[in-house]
Design an enzyme around this catalytic site. Structure first.
Site, PDB file in Angstrom:
ATOM      1  N   ALA B  32     -25.572 -26.786  45.497  1.00 61.04           N
ATOM      2  CA  ALA B  32     -24.002 -27.364  45.040  1.00 61.04           C
ATOM      3  C   ALA B  32     -22.746 -26.800  45.407  1.00 61.04           C
ATOM      4  O   ALA B  32     -23.107 -25.700  46.257  1.00 61.04           O
ATOM      5  CB  ALA B  32     -23.880 -28.182  43.852  1.00 61.04           C
ATOM      6  N   THR B  33     -21.754 -27.489  44.906  1.00 56.80           N
ATOM      7  CA  THR B  33     -20.373 -26.216  45.021  1.00 56.80           C
ATOM      8  C   THR B  33     -20.543 -25.002  44.301  1.00 56.80           C
ATOM      9  O   THR B  33     -21.548 -24.425  43.617  1.00 56.80           O
ATOM     10  CB  THR B  33     -19.551 -26.945  44.270  1.00 56.80           C
ATOM     11  N   GLN B  34     -20.671 -23.634  45.563  1.00 54.03           N
ATOM     12  CA  GLN B  34     -20.957 -22.921  45.200  1.00 54.03           C
ATOM     13  C   GLN B  34     -19.896 -21.775  45.355  1.00 54.03           C
ATOM     14  O   GLN B  34     -19.866 -20.691  44.799  1.00 54.03           O
ATOM     15  CB  GLN B  34     -21.569 -22.398  46.316  1.00 54.03           C
ATOM     16  N   SER B  35     -18.696 -22.060  45.408  1.00 55.48           N
ATOM     17  CA  SER B  35     -17.649 -21.861  44.887  1.00 55.48           C
ATOM     18  C   SER B  35     -16.203 -22.621  45.146  1.00 55.48           C
ATOM     19  O   SER B  35     -16.531 -23.539  45.747  1.00 55.48           O
ATOM     20  CB  SER B  35     -16.924 -20.398  46.473  1.00 55.48           C
TER      21      SER B  35
END
Lengths: 264, 283
Positions: B32-35
């Site tokens: 999912a959103t890693q950054s």
């Protein structure tokens, strides 16, 4: 036994446009012993007659605390009430956890309303055979709601459900205008008098068969009286204060009630 | 016919070939959103005696590129609270839509209750004081608790909402309320709060004026606004991802006032020349 061919399930209308299973569920409420609820501007009370199956058995509880600020009175199938009460407890707890506040009473009642209505519209399900009076306090003050197996919920000033509750309702209608301004003790006495109206001949209120539940809205200091159920000796003074001989001399009667405060 | 129940209702292997389950076994775990991608920088807020002041600039950066210069990062909630977002802008927009939905549900319920109040219902009680909490709607403290649970849940599903959020308004005792929650669900309160670079640069300045709750309770609205403007200026001087246009919100018992096109005034860049490595230098 069968009234007709249209009462086998809760999804079939009769040609007259009735759903008999739902009506039978409403009958189950009338089999339960009577419960009365009244709301004033500051408090909301529930009073109930408990039944015992036989002389040797204990009395079936009628009032249940749901959360700090809400309690219910039940009339009908106790086992169905257990399901609803567990659901309400969970919802209140969940709301407290996620929002850090007590659940608004109307929100809670709407939830059981929706839950009960679903049961009247699905094949293979049956309506709950229990009616509830939901009493609670929130930021809007004290509330009293009626809940029916059909899923109908309504806010009430005062109401009674259960066996012979019409007598109690007649009493409540007669004194309707007084309730809003009643203090805590007066409200309880009105509740008990309404309860007495619906008793059968030669039965009376005793410490064993009477339950009283009270919640108070936030006072000037912002302090809320949490919902609490009073049973047994705790209700003795209140029962005494509405005894027939006390009522005959109202001045002495009400004074007696004030002095015999049973709050712990 | 195949007698095995696990084969029932499936395309027949002898007609369609064996079932291709390869898509179920990817070599990598679900990601999912890693950054964060498009980001907003600091949000700062300080309590004063009758409320809270909050500010955030109107910039959304794409890396170090000042990509969007008109992004509003403060939003009112139920006109009793303000929420300020730092961090990923798409997650902010998700939260914004989510909070709008929550506010609508809440407003409907309040409407139902007040409809009861108007009639002869006994529930129209002595709640005559006009404090924002008595209408029975979610106050800032309730909202902050909710956002904390939301952020912590998303973190636990390894799909965090990449924000640090400030919530300002009033608590159930009608006292000014200011609290923070971040992408891990960490929550705390303080008389003054700042996210991102503001935590390093603005927080010490605000602490000079409101180190304790008592200090904050002595601040006037004008003083608090002045401190916040000063902090925004310092942030613009020293934070390379900031902008000189910002939004300023003031929450009081009377409601929320947000002005979204404030401009930093009386800037002085004289100090820059004395600092080696600051800005463009020819030496």
């Amino acid at each position: 036994m069968f009234r007709n061919n249209y009462d086998n399930d809760s999804v079939t209308f009769s040609p007259q446009g009735r759903i008999f299973q739902v009506e039978y569920a409403a009958e189950a409420v009338k089999q339960g012993s009577v419960v009365v609820g009244i709301a004033s501007k500051t408090h909301v009370v529930l009073v109930a007659i408990k039944r015992n199956a036989e002389e040797l058995s204990s009395y079936q509880k009628k009032l249940f605390p749901i959360d700090e600020h809400v309690g219910i009175a039940i009339a009908g199938l106790t086992s169905d009430a257990r399901v609803l009460s567990n659901f309400m407890k969970q919802q209140c707890l969940g709301h407290r956890l996620t929002y850090g506040r007590s659940m608004p009473v109307r929100t809670l009642v709407d939830m059981i309303g929706s839950k009960a209505q679903i049961n009247t519209q699905h094949y293979g399900k049956r309506p709950y055979g229990v009616g509830l009076l939901v009493a609670g306090v929130d930021d809007h003050g004290p509330h009293l709601f009626e809940f029916q197996p059909s899923g109908m919920t309504e806010e009430m000033v005062a109401f009674a459900i259960g066996a012979r509750s019409q007598m109690a309702r007649t009493y409540l209608e007669k004194h309707l205008d007084k309730f809003a301004e009643c203090d805590r003790e007066e409200l309880i006495r009105h509740g008990l008098r309404a309860l007495k109206e619906s008793l059968v001949q030669d039965r009376e209120l005793t410490v064993d068969n009477t339950s009283v539940g009270i919640a108070g809205a936030a006072d000037k200091a912002g302090k809320v009286e949490p919902f609490k159920v009073y049973d047994g000796q705790e209700v003795a003074a209140w029962i005494e204060s509405v005894a027939d001989d006390k009522e005959a001399a109202p001045a002495g009667g009400s004074g007696e009630g004030e002095t015999m405060e049973v709050d712990p | 016919m195949d007698h095995r129940p696990q084969a029932w209702g499936r395309p027949r292997d002898d007609v369609y070939g064996p079932y291709d389950a390869s898509y179920l076994h990817t070599s990598m775990p679900k990601t999912a959103t890693q950054s964060p991608i498009v980001t907003g920088t600091s949000v700062i807020a300080i309590k004063f005696k009758d409320g809270v002041v909050m500010a955030a600039d109107n910039l959304a950066s794409y890396g170090s590129l000042a990509r969007f210069t008109d992004v509003k990062r403060l939003r009112p909630f139920l006109s009793t609270s303000v929420v300020g977002f730092g961090g990923d802008v798409s997650d902010m927009q998700f939260l914004d839509r989510h909070l709008t939905e929550l506010a609508i549900d809440e407003a409907y319920e309040a409407e139902g209750c007040s409809a009861g109040d108007v009639s002869s219902s006994p529930s129209s009680t002595s709640s005559s004081d006009s404090s924002p909490n008595k209408n029975g709607q979610l106050n800032a403290s309730n909202l902050h608790k909710y956002l904390t649970k939301l952020m912590y849940r998303r973190r636990n599903s390894f799909d965090p909402l990449w924000n640090q959020i400030l919530v300002a308004g009033f608590d159930s005792a009608s006292q000014p309320f200011l609290a923070s929650v971040d992408l891990r669900g960490t929550a705390f309160t303080s008389p003054s709060l700042a996210t991102g670079y503001g935590a390093m640069l603005a927080q010490p300045i605000m602490r000079k004026y409101a180190a304790t709750e008592e200090d904050a309770a002595r601040l006037t609205r004008e003083e608090a606004v002045k401190v916040v403007r000063e902090c925004m200026k310092v942030l613009f001087y020293r934070d390379a991802r900031s902008l000189d246009r910002f939004s300023l919100a003031v929450v009081t018992k009377d409601g929320v006032e947000i002005s979204e096109d404030e401009v930093l005034e009386e800037q002085s860049w004289a100090f820059a020349e004395r600092i080696r490595g600051y800005g463009t230098q020819t030496v």
